[in-house]
Enzyme design. Structure first.
Site, PDB file in Angstrom:
ATOM      1  N   SER A  41      58.985 -34.546  -3.909  1.00 49.53           N
ATOM      2  CA  SER A  41      58.063 -33.411  -3.957  1.00 49.53           C
ATOM      3  C   SER A  41      58.627 -32.147  -3.319  1.00 49.53           C
ATOM      4  O   SER A  41      58.214 -31.031  -3.668  1.00 49.53           O
ATOM      5  CB  SER A  41      56.746 -33.784  -3.273  1.00 49.53           C
ATOM      6  OG  SER A  41      56.975 -34.211  -1.936  1.00 49.53           O
ATOM      7  N   GLY A  78      56.516 -37.871  -4.598  1.00 50.40           N
ATOM      8  CA  GLY A  78      56.280 -39.230  -4.118  1.00 50.40           C
ATOM      9  C   GLY A  78      57.451 -40.172  -4.281  1.00 50.40           C
ATOM     10  O   GLY A  78      57.380 -41.330  -3.885  1.00 50.40           O
ATOM     11  N   ASN A 107      60.327 -39.634   1.766  1.00 50.63           N
ATOM     12  CA  ASN A 107      59.194 -40.556   1.632  1.00 50.63           C
ATOM     13  C   ASN A 107      59.507 -41.921   2.235  1.00 50.63           C
ATOM     14  O   ASN A 107      58.595 -42.595   2.735  1.00 50.63           O
ATOM     15  CB  ASN A 107      58.807 -40.693   0.156  1.00 50.63           C
ATOM     16  CG  ASN A 107      58.156 -39.417  -0.367  1.00 50.63           C
ATOM     17  OD1 ASN A 107      57.255 -38.863   0.242  1.00 50.63           O
ATOM     18  ND2 ASN A 107      58.639 -38.929  -1.502  1.00 50.63           N
ATOM     19  N   ASP A 188      48.903 -29.348   4.136  1.00 47.10           N
ATOM     20  CA  ASP A 188      49.129 -30.771   4.382  1.00 47.10           C
ATOM     21  C   ASP A 188      50.088 -31.005   5.539  1.00 47.10           C
ATOM     22  O   ASP A 188      50.282 -32.148   5.981  1.00 47.10           O
ATOM     23  CB  ASP A 188      49.639 -31.479   3.123  1.00 47.10           C
ATOM     24  CG  ASP A 188      50.984 -30.933   2.619  1.00 47.10           C
ATOM     25  OD1 ASP A 188      51.612 -30.120   3.322  1.00 47.10           O
ATOM     26  OD2 ASP A 188      51.380 -31.315   1.507  1.00 47.10           O
ATOM     27  N   HIS A 191      54.719 -29.936   3.225  1.00 48.64           N
ATOM     28  CA  HIS A 191      55.462 -29.277   2.157  1.00 48.64           C
ATOM     29  C   HIS A 191      55.594 -27.777   2.393  1.00 48.64           C
ATOM     30  O   HIS A 191      54.608 -27.124   2.762  1.00 48.64           O
ATOM     31  CB  HIS A 191      54.786 -29.525   0.806  1.00 48.64           C
ATOM     32  CG  HIS A 191      54.771 -30.951   0.401  1.00 48.64           C
ATOM     33  ND1 HIS A 191      53.737 -31.805   0.716  1.00 48.64           N
ATOM     34  CD2 HIS A 191      55.681 -31.694  -0.278  1.00 48.64           C
ATOM     35  CE1 HIS A 191      53.995 -33.016   0.246  1.00 48.64           C
ATOM     36  NE2 HIS A 191      55.175 -32.971  -0.372  1.00 48.64           N
TER      37      HIS A 191
END
Length: 214
Positions: A41, A78, A107, A188, A191
């Site tokens: 991402s 992801g 991740n 979040d 990012h």
């Protein structure tokens, strides 16, 4: 045949030969001059318009500086290194890149997956990429300190070890001078936002430039 007709004939013939040469050579060049961004991402422009992501900005920078490369972004939000292994050969076959920007592992780290497993997956991706003839730029990642000093240190060091093992350039940390700044991160907390994307590219560009040819 008159001299004038002979001259016209030669001119037409040379024009046809030139057009055939262009038609034959252009697809070959286009096929070989590709940069594949292979990430998660952080490279897939998560949460922002695609045209504002650093991979899209990279294409604009290449064009502005007259580098004849096409950027193909195959990043998936992801994605883990395990997922990267499962699709790398298909991505290589479809894209046929001559440079790969490998940005995976974040991740794995956020999920606390075993570092030896992540390292082995990245090693496989690098080996398959090199076998295809592509050059690789490895993009390093770091994770928050709450995962513990041993895990976080070994995590970031794994990228250094892979870079040295395969003799490939390394971006030490793609979010350098970005991750700790709230105004550059989305809500979040993970990012980079649109404002930060040029800074991400600034972190990557000096290392990528070593692999580029005009």
């Amino acid at each position: 045949m008159s001299f004038r007709l002979l001259l016209v004939f030669k001119t037409v013939l040379l024009s046809l030969l030139f057009l055939n040469f262009v038609a034959w050579s252009a697809p070959v060049f286009a096929e070989n001059a590709k940069i594949m961004v292979y990430g998660d991402s952080l490279s897939a422009a998560y949460g922002i318009p695609q045209q504002q992501g650093w991979a899209s900005l990279l294409q604009k920078k290449l064009d502005a500086e007259r580098y004849q490369y096409q950027v193909v972004n195959t990043s998936i939000s992801g994605e883990t290194t395990s997922g990267g292994v499962s699709r790398i050969q298909h991505a290589l076959d479809q894209t046929k890149p001559n440079i790969i920007i490998l940005e995976l592992g974040a991740n794995d780290g956020l999920r606390g997956l075993p570092i030896p497993e992540m390292t082995a997956n990245l090693n496989t991706i690098i080996q398959q990429s090199k076998k295809s003839g592509a050059k690789i730029l490895l993009v390093g990642m770091r994770i928050p300190p709450n995962y513990g000093p041993r895990y976080t240190t070994n995590f970031s060091q794994s990228y250094v070890n892979l870079s040295q093992k395969h003799n490939i350039p390394l971006v030490p940390f793609m979010l350098d001078n970005i991750a700790a700044k709230a105004n550059l991160i989305q809500d979040d907390g993970l990012h980079p936002n649109a404002i930060a994307q040029p800074l991400v590219l600034d972190n990557i560009w000096p290392h990528l430039k070593q692999l580029l040819k005009k």
